[in-house]
Scaffold this motif. Structure first.
Motif, mmCIF file in Angstrom:
data_model
loop_
_atom_site.group_PDB
_atom_site.id
_atom_site.type_symbol
_atom_site.label_atom_id
_atom_site.label_comp_id
_atom_site.label_asym_id
_atom_site.label_seq_id
_atom_site.Cartn_x
_atom_site.Cartn_y
_atom_site.Cartn_z
ATOM 1 N N ASP A 127 0.885 -1.095 0.191
ATOM 2 C CA ASP A 127 0.068 0.225 0.211
ATOM 3 C C ASP A 127 0.715 1.305 0.000
ATOM 4 N N LEU A 128 2.144 1.310 -0.348
ATOM 5 C CA LEU A 128 3.068 2.158 -0.514
ATOM 6 C C LEU A 128 3.261 3.126 0.768
ATOM 7 N N VAL A 129 3.314 2.282 2.140
ATOM 8 C CA VAL A 129 3.708 3.118 3.268
ATOM 9 C C VAL A 129 4.913 2.253 3.660
ATOM 10 N N PHE A 130 6.031 3.060 3.675
ATOM 11 C CA PHE A 130 7.334 2.445 4.128
ATOM 12 C C PHE A 130 8.047 3.283 5.050
ATOM 13 N N MET A 131 9.216 2.539 5.749
ATOM 14 C CA MET A 131 10.012 2.895 6.739
ATOM 15 C C MET A 131 11.386 2.785 6.537
ATOM 16 N N THR A 132 11.962 3.748 6.818
ATOM 17 C CA THR A 132 13.736 3.533 6.743
ATOM 18 C C THR A 132 13.910 3.821 8.122
ATOM 19 N N GLY A 172 24.353 3.107 18.003
ATOM 20 C CA GLY A 172 24.291 2.278 19.260
ATOM 21 C C GLY A 172 22.883 1.776 19.259
ATOM 22 N N ARG A 173 22.426 1.943 20.419
ATOM 23 C CA ARG A 173 21.222 1.310 20.773
ATOM 24 C C ARG A 173 19.942 2.252 20.416
ATOM 25 N N ASN A 174 20.333 3.638 20.423
ATOM 26 C CA ASN A 174 19.257 4.650 19.874
ATOM 27 C C ASN A 174 18.779 4.471 18.336
ATOM 28 N N VAL A 175 17.584 4.458 18.365
ATOM 29 C CA VAL A 175 17.166 4.262 16.923
ATOM 30 C C VAL A 175 16.314 5.421 16.495
ATOM 31 N N ARG A 176 16.307 5.798 15.291
ATOM 32 C CA ARG A 176 15.316 6.855 14.595
ATOM 33 C C ARG A 176 14.689 6.202 13.286
ATOM 34 N N ALA A 177 13.574 6.343 13.247
ATOM 35 C CA ALA A 177 12.921 6.091 12.064
ATOM 36 C C ALA A 177 11.858 6.993 10.986
ATOM 37 N N PHE A 178 11.927 6.838 9.628
ATOM 38 C CA PHE A 178 11.138 7.723 8.955
ATOM 39 C C PHE A 178 10.254 6.971 8.341
ATOM 40 N N VAL A 179 8.889 7.113 8.771
ATOM 41 C CA VAL A 179 7.811 6.466 8.181
ATOM 42 C C VAL A 179 7.096 7.371 7.304
ATOM 43 N N TYR A 180 6.637 6.979 6.070
ATOM 44 C CA TYR A 180 6.227 7.652 5.116
ATOM 45 C C TYR A 180 5.054 6.958 4.193
#
Length: 118
Positions: free
Chosen positions: A70-75, A80-88
């Motif tokens: 459905d064209l919803v993605f995440m990078t 380290g153990r800290n995580v960041r995500a870009f969801v679009y």
């Protein structure tokens, strides 16, 4: 760009909870936005802003996730153990609903080599 709330966040993340669980990630904060214009470069601007906000974070070795067809993605990136995500959500491109998520993983996740600005 317009800031959105909890309901829009909840519409973006279904389908990614299993990924968070599998990687031992607890999402601690999220900001969700909407771009409702017609500029084709809006996605790239949102992605560039994500990396500007997260210096020192590199993409995971397997950083790209889809929510199905459905064209919803995440990078996903980590430092380290800290995580960041870009969801679009690109279902209505160039319009865009996207979120920046931050959290913590139970272990250090493998990342690709990247150059970041500290």
């Amino acid at each position: 760009m317009r800031a959105l709330g909890e309901a829009e966040y909840r519409s973006l993340v279904p389908g990614f909870e299993g990924t968070f669980q599998e990687l031992g990630i607890e999402v601690r904060q999220a900001s969700v936005y909407a771009y409702e214009g017609v500029e084709l470069g809006a996605f790239e601007q949102a992605l560039n802003r994500f990396y500007q906000l997260n210096p020192g974070f590199c993409p995971l070795q397997n950083a790209f996730f889809t929510r199905g067809d459905d064209l919803v993605f995440m990078t996903m990136t980590a430092n380290g153990r800290n995580v960041r995500a870009f969801v679009y959500d690109q279902r209505q491109r160039p319009k865009l609903i996207y979120g920046y998520l931050s959290g913590q993983s139970t272990e250090t996740l493998p990342t690709t080599m990247c150059r970041t600005k500290e």
